[in-house]
Design an enzyme around this catalytic site. Structure first.
Site, PDB file in Angstrom:
ATOM      1  CB  SER A  67      90.560 -10.385 -30.054  1.00 18.98           C
ATOM      2  OG  SER A  67      91.324 -10.855 -31.142  1.00 18.98           O
ATOM      3  CB  SER A 131      94.822  -9.936 -28.189  1.00 18.96           C
ATOM      4  OG  SER A 131      93.555 -10.102 -28.788  1.00 18.96           O
ATOM      5  CD  GLU A 167      91.230 -14.409 -33.520  1.00 15.51           C
ATOM      6  OE1 GLU A 167      91.276 -14.064 -34.716  1.00 15.51           O
ATOM      7  OE2 GLU A 167      90.887 -13.637 -32.612  1.00 15.51           O
TER       8      GLU A 167
END
Length: 303
Positions: A67, A131, A167
């Protein structure tokens, strides 16, 4: 243990404007002692606010960012805002089916299980400060692809970085995370480049907003900030891979940031822990110990 110590010791370099100094050697030794006995590969890069001291351990090694790359994504989005292609107050509609599933970290989804309307500024806050993975992938799609982010960072002057997956894709396979990498030195140089902002890479409004959300980061309380005085201001971004159930190895426990000192100065620090057989708390403590040693070094009267 001996092998790990040897690798770390050989990888440490200390460069200052006057060469290796006695004081810098003190800090180098402290950092070396912290990492030498750990069953992990640790990458460190530290620069003081005057550019006088540069300490690196495995500084040119490629580490998976996890991240941490949300730091870079926010910069790329703010650049598009500064060009007038987007607006920080622009509303983005996120439908329920665009929310990442529950096995992804997403405070935005938890706060808004049916989706909703969010400004780009709110999405950056969710992505950087908390995050958030849903916000992260939405922001990437607003400006293009992960490679769009990589290209922006490289055009800004940082070459040692690769961003291949968002992600959702990064977490689809364990090996995918290794395609999103940077080096500790490049991470620290990125922090320095965008904090000093000498080339006006960001407008004043984007600059102020960006560093505000980094100072508001709520993750990684036991990493860079873990052992520092409670009032210490830290602008930082974290990353974590989880642990591979088959091998017991943790591929990434990371934290990069700027630590602001009581005397008005600061130091820039990037710590990446990979290939670790230590538990999560130990991995975080490696980062906290290094940050505390650095803080003590720059706040002691002898320096």
């Amino acid at each position: 243990m001996i092998k790990i110590f040897t690798i770390v010791a050989l990888a440490i370099s200390v460069i200052g404007c006057n060469g290796t100094s006695r004081n810098t050697e003190v800090l180098r030794t402290r950092v070396e002692n912290i990492v030498s006995s750990k069953k992990a590969i640790v990458g460190v890069s530290i620069i003081d606010s005057k550019g006088k001291d540069t300490i690196s351990i495995n500084g040119n090694r490629r580490f998976p960012m996890q991240s941490v790359f949300k730091f870079h994504i926010a910069l790329a989005v703010l650049s598009e805002i500064d060009k007038g292609k987007l607006s920080i107050d622009q509303k983005i509609e996120i439908s329920k089916d665009q929310l990442l599933p529950e096995d992804f970290w997403s405070p935005l989804r938890d706060d808004n299980p049916d989706g909703g309307s969010f400004t780009i500024g709110q999405l950056i806050q969710y992505s950087v400060s908390h995050s958030d993975n849903t916000a992260c992938d939405i922001l990437i799609r607003l400006i293009g692809t992960p490679k769009t982010v990589e290209e922006y960072i490289k055009k800004s002057g940082i070459n040692e970085i690769q961003i291949t997956f968002d992600e959702k894709e990064m977490q689809a396979k364990w090996e995918n995370m290794f395609q999103n990498w940077t080096t500790p030195i490049a991470a620290t140089e990125t922090l320095k480049l965008f904090y000093e902002n000498k080339n006006n890479l960001l407008s004043k409004s984007s600059y102020d907003f960006f560093w505000k959300v980094n100072k508001e980061t709520s993750t990684g309380k036991n990493r860079i900030k873990g052992q520092l005085p409670a009032e210490t201001i830290v602008a930082h971004k974290t990353g974590w891979s989880g642990t591979n159930k088959e091998t017991g190895i943790t591929a990434a426990v990371n934290n990069i940031g700027i630590v602001f000192l009581p005397n008005g100065e600061y130091f820039i620090i990037s710590v990446f822990v990979t290939d670790s057989k230590e538990d999560f708390d130990t991995n975080e403590k490696i980062i906290a110990d290094i940050a505390k040693a650095t803080y003590d070094f720059y706040t002691s009267t002898g320096n």
